[in-house]
Every structure is written in structure tokens, then in C-alpha cells.
Design a protein around this motif. Structure first.
Motif, PDB file in Angstrom:
ATOM      1  N   ALA A  70       0.798  -1.228   0.000  1.00 29.77           N
ATOM      2  CA  ALA A  70       0.000   0.000   0.000  1.00 29.77           C
ATOM      3  C   ALA A  70       0.833   1.281   0.000  1.00 29.77           C
ATOM      4  CB  ALA A  70      -0.955   0.001   1.193  1.00 29.77           C
ATOM      5  N   PRO A  71       2.049   1.315   0.589  1.00 31.14           N
ATOM      6  CA  PRO A  71       2.822   2.563   0.510  1.00 31.14           C
ATOM      7  C   PRO A  71       3.165   2.987  -0.911  1.00 31.14           C
ATOM      8  CG  PRO A  71       3.682   1.172   2.268  1.00 31.14           C
ATOM      9  CD  PRO A  71       2.675   0.348   1.519  1.00 31.14           C
ATOM     10  N   GLN A  72       3.035   2.091  -1.894  1.00 32.39           N
ATOM     11  CA  GLN A  72       3.371   2.435  -3.271  1.00 32.39           C
ATOM     12  C   GLN A  72       2.208   3.082  -4.019  1.00 32.39           C
ATOM     13  OE1 GLN A  72       6.606   2.192  -4.016  1.00 32.39           O
ATOM     14  NE2 GLN A  72       6.587   1.558  -1.871  1.00 32.39           N
ATOM     15  N   LEU A  73       1.056   3.238  -3.383  1.00 34.64           N
ATOM     16  CA  LEU A  73      -0.084   3.880  -4.031  1.00 34.64           C
ATOM     17  C   LEU A  73       0.114   5.393  -4.071  1.00 34.64           C
ATOM     18  CD1 LEU A  73      -3.133   1.984  -2.464  1.00 34.64           C
ATOM     19  CD2 LEU A  73      -2.307   1.810  -4.818  1.00 34.64           C
ATOM     20  N   ASP A  74       0.092   5.982  -5.266  1.00 37.24           N
ATOM     21  CA  ASP A  74       0.064   7.432  -5.381  1.00 37.24           C
ATOM     22  C   ASP A  74      -1.395   7.887  -5.407  1.00 37.24           C
ATOM     23  OD1 ASP A  74      -0.811   7.880  -8.391  1.00 37.24           O
ATOM     24  OD2 ASP A  74       0.667   6.265  -8.395  1.00 37.24           O
ATOM     25  N   VAL A  75      -1.633   9.193  -5.334  1.00 33.85           N
ATOM     26  CA  VAL A  75      -3.004   9.671  -5.162  1.00 33.85           C
ATOM     27  C   VAL A  75      -3.877   9.358  -6.374  1.00 33.85           C
ATOM     28  CG1 VAL A  75      -2.488  11.471  -3.486  1.00 33.85           C
ATOM     29  CG2 VAL A  75      -2.318  11.994  -5.908  1.00 33.85           C
ATOM     30  N   VAL A  93      -0.166   8.230   0.407  1.00 36.52           N
ATOM     31  CA  VAL A  93      -1.519   7.799   0.754  1.00 36.52           C
ATOM     32  C   VAL A  93      -1.533   6.975   2.030  1.00 36.52           C
ATOM     33  CG1 VAL A  93      -3.482   6.411  -0.008  1.00 36.52           C
ATOM     34  CG2 VAL A  93      -2.288   7.894  -1.641  1.00 36.52           C
ATOM     35  N   PHE A  94      -0.711   5.951   2.104  1.00 41.27           N
ATOM     36  CA  PHE A  94      -0.741   5.050   3.263  1.00 41.27           C
ATOM     37  C   PHE A  94      -0.337   5.792   4.532  1.00 41.27           C
ATOM     38  CE2 PHE A  94       0.865   1.108   5.511  1.00 41.27           C
ATOM     39  CZ  PHE A  94      -0.383   0.527   5.641  1.00 41.27           C
ATOM     40  N   ALA A  95       0.716   6.601   4.464  1.00 42.58           N
ATOM     41  CA  ALA A  95       1.147   7.354   5.642  1.00 42.58           C
ATOM     42  C   ALA A  95       0.088   8.357   6.082  1.00 42.58           C
ATOM     43  CB  ALA A  95       2.467   8.068   5.341  1.00 42.58           C
ATOM     44  N   ASP A  96      -0.577   9.015   5.124  1.00 44.11           N
ATOM     45  CA  ASP A  96      -1.636   9.964   5.485  1.00 44.11           C
ATOM     46  C   ASP A  96      -2.806   9.263   6.157  1.00 44.11           C
ATOM     47  OD1 ASP A  96      -0.361  12.246   4.669  1.00 44.11           O
ATOM     48  OD2 ASP A  96      -1.280  12.306   2.693  1.00 44.11           O
TER      49      ASP A  96
END
Length: 814
Positions: A530-535, A568-571
Motif C-alpha cells: 500500500a505505501p506504493q499507491l500514489d493519489v 496515501v498510506f502514511a496519510d
């Protein structure tokens, strides 16, 4: 702690000054990583992209690299307050070459064919952007807000209101005492309807290219830019460039000084640093550079400061002009009172103006806000993502016939908490390392045993295959159990059908496909990596979920963030708008112990009795290249039985004396020598293909013909058109950490040349070291920079709005 490997033999005669085991570079039995005995080497590179280019278009981006080959640092994003430095941790250059035309496709492992995943994915994103535009047009009612703003912030807000209301953007709009009413919050929007795949965009007409070429020639610009400029600016490209030469900045790779020279040649005495057109174009260009660094918007002070460094005389006026013309959007986001405390305590009026702090007429409590400027593309994608996530959170059916309690009771203890969280919530976040993937696998197995349409999606094809093996219980460990009873597993063919890449899922080439309403035909989606998802990708993904579907985002928060804009994941973790399940399953063995320590900022002493880890000190970049080749070709295969084709080299950058280009050339000479008769490639070459920005697929060259370069990637044939080979295909024996995200190999050699010290931080080291399954060799030339990076240098911040938007959508967040 020592760094010498236990297994030794004489060094090769040509080794430059090495002795014993250190010269041979053979894997040892003990690791001492705190005080490596190595001298600084020279000549590394930064993980900032390819060939010093800084492209920012809809299909691909590349930030500049540095090194001995004359590559140029992409510091322009840093000028915009975007924290892009030589390390390029957040640059989208790695695997972000644009994919453009051609009708080549990639038949997936399931035998589905048609357009390539990249083309279908771009088509899906176009549909999503059209849907966002329709939503934007529907917002037409007034909402009172922003009345307390003053100074620059009020000017910017008034400008965007004037544009939204249809007024002509004249200078007087900035002096209006009363701001125009804003648009109302959006009404719920239907998900995109299914559409037939569309072919790649047609090449610009020859006449258009010829007219653009003539304008470029008049301005002294390379005529080779004509086709790209015509594609970016459209049929009226020649007229636009003639009227506003700084529009050349919209062409990928063009630098501000080049655009200035082009403008001087065309405009002569009319050209000046204060030209409104120049300020507007530089504003947009800096926002695009910020997107390369991962930001979805910039705060006003950072943007105006960057414009000042580019000799724009009146940065505030340049920003206002860009907003008034609709080239950029302005936003005000509410801040927590604590975050605005420093500005209030100092009493600095300028700070108050920049952060948007204001008091009402009666002296009531302050309402702190921050004013941001962003490109419409990323700003609306972030808003759409917040809307979609709020819908997922709020649309879970109140009555669920599935017996989740029995599934949790029969699941392994480590997975039971995750299953219980999914039972009662539409959105769940799951964090953990590689070993923790057994928990989403158990969840997926349990959901399928309950009769639900459950699927998983990964970032890379390699991750898809690994998770499918885990799901099937065929990886050599205990079978994945859960849901239907202890020991129950999913058959191997069914497991691969249940797992897709994110790109394959959105394009329809893999996964469940879409229902009549255009939504994904599923009840539960588990997204790994999931950390690789951009907006943008995340927005399309969430908007594609049907009402009532559950979404689980799972990943390791310690790895590098997405190549595209956003975090995304961090937010989402920061917003606390949904349950968060942290895995307690540690990664096993010495490698797991080493990587887990790095994740908390400690480079620990680790014993490696099975030669799992070796440190190979080097003095300079030349020795680093020699030792790397020696490890891949000889030492690792001989000592551990891992062949060269299963060993991956990872280095901080493409350029430099020990970057991917140099290492790939040296490894090709030893492993697959040849003249490079197919655009620098030969049959049998190991390659890294980037079908879309931020995605890297490993494969091999099988040949070439009139259609292009032929590859085999994950068992599927791929044809890359010859005009795309230079931009999207590299040799792949050596990769950067960004290219390696989402993949793992039996053996990994991490190369740390001396000049890479400034490029290192904790996420980079964590990601690079974590790609190894059985063995890790570190070619070490950065001395104490490695433990210092792990202990002190965290990920560079990104300016985003998702957390704030989601908290507004979900009142219980926090």
C-alpha cells in the motif's frame, strides 16, 4: 565488530589493493555493521532518475541524476520547497519513463489479451479525470468561508473565486474587499461506467510537427522537440509557442534557462524577467517539479521563495496570475491549533498571513489555516480519493450474513485480529513486514471460505506470484489456514486468479473484472504494498469499489513511498479514520533481525552463522564495481549455490562511477557479452522495463524485429516499440531501490559507493536491505554515513492534503 567474511580465498590478481576475504568479497558468517572498516569511495550516483532529465507530463516523469557521466541534479523541486536533494528518495525517475503509444500489449499470465496494461490503465485514469471534471462543474452553490483571511492569502482566494464564478480574471479582482462565494461541497457522484478500451493517443499530424519545428528553429531550440511539443500543446502548438515562448517548459526535460533563451530569441527586447507569461509558466513548472518530489501541493511561502530564486521580480503576482488563469488552484486547509502555535507566539504578522491565521471582528479565538497552491490534476485526485475512502468507511452494510466470528476463531492467532477488524469496518489498515503477509493471506482464505468474492492486489508482478504461492500454501512453510477450518488452503491455480497487480486489476486484465455499473465485481479487496499507491492510482481504485465492499490496505510503512505524488498510506495512518492492525509476526532469521532494527533506527550487530549477511569494505568506486561483479558472478554462487540470475544488485542511483549504468555494463560484459545490436541490447540480456510511471517489471530480451524489442516478463511476451526502448527499457542486473520496491530475490548485493553518503536515509536502506530473501552482501564504502543515515535521516516530508480532507469527511477521525 569485524567486517571480514569468514570464508576466504586469495583475491583475483586484478583486484585493486584488496587482500584476503575482503578482496574476494565472499559471503562471511558474521556481520558487524556498526563500525565498518572502510574508506570513502568516489563516484556514486543518486536515485534521482535518468540522464538529468526532469520530465513532468501525464505519461511519465524523470528527475535528473548525478554522477561522473555529467548527469545533472534535479534540484529545481528542492527550490520549490519540495525537499528533493541528491538522494532523490521521492523522485519519480526510477521506472517512471513515460509509456506512450504503440499498440503493444502484455498478455498476462492468465491468458487475457487486448491492450497493454499501461494503455488500459491510462484509459481508466482518463475516465476518472472526466468524472472529476463533471463533479467540479456541478459545484455551483455558495458557501461562506475564508472571510478572516488577509493579505496574500485573501488575494489568492479571491482570484480563484473569480475564476470559478466565470468572471474575467482582471487585476482588480485582487483588490476586492469582499471575496466571492465559494462552491458548495460536492454531491455524491456515481462511479465511472464501463468503457471499451481506447487506443493510444494518435501521433500529432505531420503538418503540425513541421510548423512547430519551424518555430523552434527560429528560437534556437532543438528541432527534435517538435513532435513532443506538438503532442503536449496540441494542434495550435506553433501559435501558442509564438505567443508565449515559455510554454516550452511544458515539454518534458526543458529547463527554465532553456525556455528563457528560447523566449529571448523570439521576443527580443520585449522579453524580460518580469513578463507575466514567464512568472505564470515558472509557477506551473515548479508545481510540476514538486509533484516529481511527491508533493500534491505547495505552501505559498515555499512557492514564492522558489520563484524568487528564479529571478521572478514579483513572485506573489506570478502566483496570483497562475491562479487567475486557472493554471493552478488555491486551497485553505484547517490546521490543528498546536501546529499554528509558533506563528502566534512570535506575533509575526507575515507568518500569520502565510499560515492564514485570522481573528474575527470580535477578537474571538483564532482559526488557523494553511494556504496551498496545487495543480488541478493532483488536487482533484486527492479530493476524489478522500470522497471514495469516506464512502468505503460509511457504506458497510449493517447486517452481514457472513459468520466472521467463526472465521476468526479458526484462523491463526496472528490473523484473528485482522479478521475481526474487517468484520466490523469497511476500511482497515494493516502494517507489518514480509512475514506479516501470512495474515492477509489467512484473511483472504477465510473470506473465500465464507462465500465472499475476495481478491488481493500487489504492486509488482513478482509480488503477485509470491503472494499467490503463500495463499496456496506451497511456499514450503505451513499451509495458510483460516475461515473454513485448520489447514484449509486455496488451490494454486485459484490462488493466482485471486491475486492481481494493481495495474492489472484496474485495466481488467487480471482479477474479477467489473460489474454492469463499472465497479469491481468483488466484496473484499486486500491491497498489498500500500505505501506504493500514489493519489491518482488510489483515487481510481477506491472509486472503482462497489458500495458495501471492504478494503484492506496492507504494507510496510518503513519502505520508500510511491514514485508518484502523495503519501496515501502514511496519510491514512496519520488520520486515524479507521482501525489499524499492527502485525506482531517478525521477519525471521538474521536478515529479519537486521531489517527490523533498521526500521526503528538501529543498525544492530547481527550474527549470521549461515552466511546470510556479508560486509565487503571498499576504498573507491572502481573497487566497488570490481567487488560487485565478483560477488554476483563467483562468490555468491560458489559459497551459497545461488546462481547469478537470482542475484540482484541495488545501488543508490543511475549515474556515477558505481551507478546502475556502470554496474550493468560491467555485469553484461561478464554474464552476457555482445555488441548490443538491438538498441544496446542483446538476446539474453536481463532488463528492467517500465510500462508505466513508477512501475518496474524484470525480464529478459528474447529478440527484436520491425515491431520493436521483444521481451519476456514474468513468463509473458512483451513487445516494446523501438521509439520507446530508450525511455522505458534498461539493463536490469543492477537497479535502484525505487525500481526494486515490491520485489524480492534470493540474494541481493547492495552497493554503497563513497559519494552516495548524502543519498542515504533510513527508508532507502530499509528498502534495499529488505529485498533479500536468503543472502545480503553490502559493498560498503560510506564509512559512518550508513549508521548515521539509519539513526538520524528519515524520509523527506511531502506536502499533501489527504489527511486533512479525510478528517473533514469522517468526523470521528483522530
Amino acid at each position: 565488530m569485524t567486517t571480514d567474511p569468514a570464508t576466504t580465498e586469495p583475491a583475483e590478481p586484478e583486484a585493486p589493493g584488496g587482500e584476503g576475504a575482503a578482496a574476494d568479497g565472499e559471503p562471511g558468517t558474521t556481520v558487524r555493521t556498526r563500525t565498518p572498516d572502510a574508506t570513502e569511495a568516489a563516484g556514486g550516483g543518486e536515485d534521482t532518475g535518468d540522464d538529468g532529465r526532469a520530465a513532468a507530463d501525464d505519461t511519465g516523469t524523470e528527475a535528473g541524476g548525478t554522477g561522473a557521466d555529467g548527469d545533472e541534479k534535479a534540484t529545481d523541486a528542492d527550490d520549490a520547497g519540495t525537499a528533493v536533494t541528491g538522494s532523490g528518495e521521492e523522485a519519480a525517475g526510477d521506472g517512471a519513463e513515460d509509456v506512450g503509444g504503440g499498440d503493444t500489449g502484455d498478455e498476462d499470465a492468465d491468458g487475457k489479451s487486448g491492450l497493454s496494461e499501461a494503455q488500459a490503465e491510462l484509459a481508466a485514469q482518463r475516465v476518472e479525470r472526466e468524472r472529476i471534471e463533471r463533479r467540479k462543474a456541478e459545484r455551483n452553490g455558495p458557501i461562506d468561508s475564508g472571510a478572516g483571511l488577509s493579505g496574500t492569502a485573501a488575494d489568492l482566494l479571491a482570484a480563484v473565486r473569480a475564476v470559478e464564478s466565470g468572471q474575467k480574471p482582471v487585476s482588480t479582482v485582487f483588490a476586492e474587499p469582499e471575496p466571492a462565494p465559494r462552491r458548495p461541497a460536492p454531491e455524491p457522484v456515481r462511479r465511472p461506467q464501463p468503457v471499451a478500451p481506447t487506443p493510444a493517443a494518435a501521433a500529432p499530424a505531420r503538418e503540425t510537427v513541421d510548423t512547430v519545428r519551424a518555430v523552434l528553429a527560429r528560437g534556437g531550440a532543438p528541432e527534435s522537440l517538435a513532435a513532443q511539443a506538438a503532442a503536449v500543446l496540441g494542434e495550435s502548438a506553433a501559435g501558442e509557442l509564438g505567443a508565449d515562448p515559455w510554454q516550452l517548459l511544458r515539454v518534458g526535460g526543458v529547463r527554465p534557462e532553456q525556455a528563457d533563451g528560447f523566449a529571448r530569441a523570439l521576443l527580443g527586447a520585449e522579453c524580460g524577467p518580469g513578463d507575466e507569461r514567464r512568472g505564470r509558466a515558472f509557477t506551473v513548472w515548479l508545481l510540476e517539479q514538486a509533484a516529481l518530489a511527491g508533493h500534491t501541493a505547495l505552501e505559498v511561502p515555499a512557492l514564492t521563495a522558489a520563484l524568487g530564486r528564479y529571478t521572478v521580480p514579483d513572485p506573489d503576482a506570478a502566483v496570483r496570475s497562475a491562479v487567475a488563469e486557472g493554471d493552478a488552484l488555491v486551497f485553505q486547509d484547517a490546521l490543528d491549533p498546536a501546529s499554528a502555535a509558533p506563528a502566534r507566539e512570535t506575533g509575526d504578522a507575515k507568518d500569520a498571513e502565510e499560515t492564514g491565521d485570522a481573528e474575527d471582528g470580535e477578537g474571538a479565538a483564532e482559526r488557523p489555516v494553511r494556504v496551498l497552491i496545487g495543480l488541478e490534476r493532483y488536487a482533484l485526485a486527492e479530493e476524489s480519493l478522500a470522497d471514495g475512502l469516506a464512502r468505503v468507511i460509511n457504506s458497510l452494510p449493517k447486517e452481514d450474513p457472513a459468520d466472521w466470528s467463526s472465521a476468526a476463531a479458526s484462523a491463526p492467532r496472528s490473523a484473528a485480529e485482522l479478521i475481526r477488524a474487517v468484520a466490523g469496518h469497511g476500511l482497515v489498515l494493516h502494517t507489518g513486514g514480509e512475514a506479516s503477509r501470512a495474515e492477509p493471506a489467512a484473511l483472504l482464505t477465510a473470506a473465500r471460505a465464507l462465500g465472499l468474492r475476495a481478491y488481493a492486489a500487489t504492486h509488482a508482478t513478482d509480488g503477485r506470484q509470491r503472494f499467490a504461492r503463500l495463499l496456496a500454501g506451497t511456499r514450503g512453510s505451513a499451509p495458510v489456514s483460516g475461515g473454513g477450518g485448520a489447514g484449509e488452503t486455496v488451490d494454486a491455480p485459484d490462488a493466482l486468479q485471486a491475486v492481481a497487480t494493481v495495474a492489472g486489476l484496474l485495466s481488467g486484465a487480471q482479477g474479477p473484472g467489473r460489474d454492469a455499473d463499472g465497479a469491481l465485481d468483488l466484496d473484499l479487496l486486500v491491497v498489498l504494498d500500500a505505501p506504493q499507491l500514489d493519489v491518482e492510482t488510489a483515487a481510481v481504485l477506491t472509486e472503482s469499489l462497489p458500495d458495501g465492499a471492504r478494503l484492506v490496505l496492507s504494507g510496510d510503512p518503513g519502505v520508500l513511498w510511491s514514485a508518484g505524488p502523495g503519501r496515501v498510506f502514511a496519510d491514512l495512518l496519520a488520520a486515524r479514520a479507521c482501525p489499524q492492525v499492527a502485525s506482531r509476526t517478525p521477519d525471521p532469521g538474521p536478515l529479519g533481525e537486521l531489517v527490523s532494527g533498521i526500521g526503528i533506527g538501529e543498525l544492530n550487530q547481527v550474527d549470521a552463522p549461515g552466511k546470510e549477511i556479508a560486509i565487503v569494505p571498499v576504498r573507491d568506486a572502481g573497487e566497488a564495481v570490481h567487488r560487485t561483479v565478483q560477488l554476483v558472478v563467483d562468490s555468491v554462487p560458489r559459497a551459497l549455490g545461488i546462481p547469478a540470475e537470482q542475484t540482484q544488485v541495488i545501488t543508490p542511483g543511475h549515474g556515477g562511477a558505481a551507478g546502475t549504468r556502470t554496474l550493468n555494463a560491467a555485469l553484461k560484459e561478464r554474464l552476457n557479452p555482445g555488441p548490443g545490436r538491438f538498441g544496446g541490447f542483446d538476446p539474453g540480456d536481463r532488463i528492467a522495463w517500465s510500462p508505466a510511471p513508477g512501475r518496474t517489471v524484470s525480464g529478459r530480451v528474447t529478440g527484436a524485429d520491425a515491431d520493436g524489442l521483444r521481451l519476456e516478463c514474468a513468463g509473458a511476451p512483451v513487445v516494446v516499440p523501438k521509439e520507446r526502448v530508450e525511455q522505458s527499457v534498461r539493463h536490469g542486473w543492477a537497479l535502484t531501490a525505487h525500481q526494486a520496491v515490491g520485489q524480492r530475490w534470493p540474494a541481493v548485493v547492495v552497493v554503497l559507493p563513497g559519494d552516495a553518503a548524502q543519498a542515504l536515509n533510513r527508508p532507502w536502506v530499509y528498502t534495499a536491505f529488505g529485498r533479500a530473501e536468503r543472502h545480503l552482501s553490502v559493498v560498503h564504502g560510506v564509512e559512518q554515513a550508513l549508521p548515521r543515515a539509519v539513526a538520524e535521516v528519515s524520509a523527506k516530508p511531502r506536502t499533501t492534503r489527504l489527511s486533512t480532507l479525510l478528517k473533514a469527511q469522517v468526523p470521528t477521525a483522530g
